[in-house]
Design a protein around this motif. Sequence first.
Motif, PDB file in Angstrom:
ATOM      1  N   SER A 101       0.816  -1.224   0.000  1.00  0.00           N
ATOM      2  CA  SER A 101       0.000   0.000   0.000  1.00  0.00           C
ATOM      3  C   SER A 101       0.846   1.268   0.000  1.00  0.00           C
ATOM      4  N   THR A 103      -0.020   5.355   0.678  1.00  0.00           N
ATOM      5  CA  THR A 103      -1.051   6.264   1.168  1.00  0.00           C
ATOM      6  C   THR A 103      -0.584   7.698   0.986  1.00  0.00           C
ATOM      7  N   TYR A 105      -1.354  11.612   2.017  1.00  0.00           N
ATOM      8  CA  TYR A 105      -2.025  12.461   3.005  1.00  0.00           C
ATOM      9  C   TYR A 105      -1.988  13.905   2.531  1.00  0.00           C
ATOM     10  N   VAL A 111      -6.202  11.269   4.926  1.00  0.00           N
ATOM     11  CA  VAL A 111      -5.923  10.431   3.758  1.00  0.00           C
ATOM     12  C   VAL A 111      -6.727  10.980   2.584  1.00  0.00           C
ATOM     13  N   THR A 114      -5.152   6.656  -2.197  1.00  0.00           N
ATOM     14  CA  THR A 114      -4.394   5.438  -1.908  1.00  0.00           C
ATOM     15  C   THR A 114      -4.032   4.749  -3.210  1.00  0.00           C
TER      16      THR A 114
END
Length: 170
Positions: A101, A103, A105, A111, A114
Amino acid sequence: MTNKQPEQPATPPPPIEPPAVPVSEPAKKRLSPLAAGLVGLAAGAAIVGSIWAITATSGPEGPATFTLEGTFTLTEDATESGDDCSASYDSGYDDISEGTSVTVYGAKGDVIATGELGDSTYSDYVCEFAIAVPDVPKGEKFYKVEVSHRGTLQLSAEEAENGELAASLG
């Protein structure tokens, strides 16, 4: 012969018409409160539906986005396995492989997008993974990117939008 003209009968007087009776209009039937309410509800729904249809097709498509692109390099304990590479088992980096994963921000720490590590290449005990996280909203002052749970890397908005992400671990 006489010059006398025969007597002409008198013209009868015109017949007497009965006095005109005003014709009354039929009494208007009033709607019941329930029927009036239903008519009002239908009219209101038609107006709201029309406004919604007009505004739904006339606005912008949505917020502007970009694809955050770059690379992630594992510089320690990398192994080659077939067409891809990953960290060696029990190396402490075994969570790093294709599909791990990623991510993104926003400046507030929330978040906003993704993705995952993409295709990898192996060379001299180093794995390099492609990163392409789609639909990242534009307009943040800066972006933070995290691969797996390995901490964040901060990028300026310009760096992020220009595909200048270059992170490494190991």
